[in-house]
Enzyme design. Sequence first.
Site, short mmCIF file in Angstrom:
data_model
loop_
_atom_site.label_atom_id
_atom_site.label_comp_id
_atom_site.label_asym_id
_atom_site.label_seq_id
_atom_site.Cartn_x
_atom_site.Cartn_y
_atom_site.Cartn_z
N CYS A 37 0.82 -1.22 0.00
CA CYS A 37 0.00 0.00 0.00
C CYS A 37 0.85 1.26 0.00
CB CYS A 37 -0.96 0.01 1.18
SG CYS A 37 -2.24 -1.26 1.02
N HIS A 78 -12.43 10.29 -8.56
CA HIS A 78 -11.34 10.42 -9.54
C HIS A 78 -10.27 11.42 -9.08
CE1 HIS A 78 -14.06 8.12 -12.05
NE2 HIS A 78 -13.01 7.83 -12.79
N GLU A 125 -13.36 -0.52 1.12
CA GLU A 125 -12.22 -0.32 0.23
C GLU A 125 -12.05 -1.49 -0.74
OE1 GLU A 125 -8.25 1.53 1.51
OE2 GLU A 125 -7.83 -0.62 1.41
#
Length: 141
Positions: A37, A78, A125
């Site tokens: 991550c 986005h 997530e």
Amino acid sequence: MLQQFYPQVPHNYTFELNKDMHLAAAHYIDDDRAGDCRNMHGHTYFINVTIAGDNLDELGFLVDFKRLKSIIHKRYDHTLLNNHQEFNGRPPTTEEVARQIGLAVQAELDTLENKPVCLQVLVRETPTSYVVYRPKQGGAS
């Protein structure tokens, strides 16, 4: 959408509203302990916001669904979450994303005459990982 039962928040409000939405965003956790991550990567986040209150507005809404979506979707969809000022240099973990959504939603709700409250924000997530943020009512978050 989430296609599941959500964790419930016990409350005594007359009305409870839930809004589901999703958005695409990228982030990274700039710390070696974050493993993979640490690299920039993206998610399709699935979000559920729970709002409650006793009074409806003049149109009969607790809060308009469109208003909730615009608070969250316009801000984060986005985007690279690391670029958002509200994280104040903290990594945009799922926990922080849920908290910042909750704070933004409550700030908007505080402007409404009927004073609804944000009881919880669920941010998924991945298909197997999600966070629930529940602000303490009447206290600091």
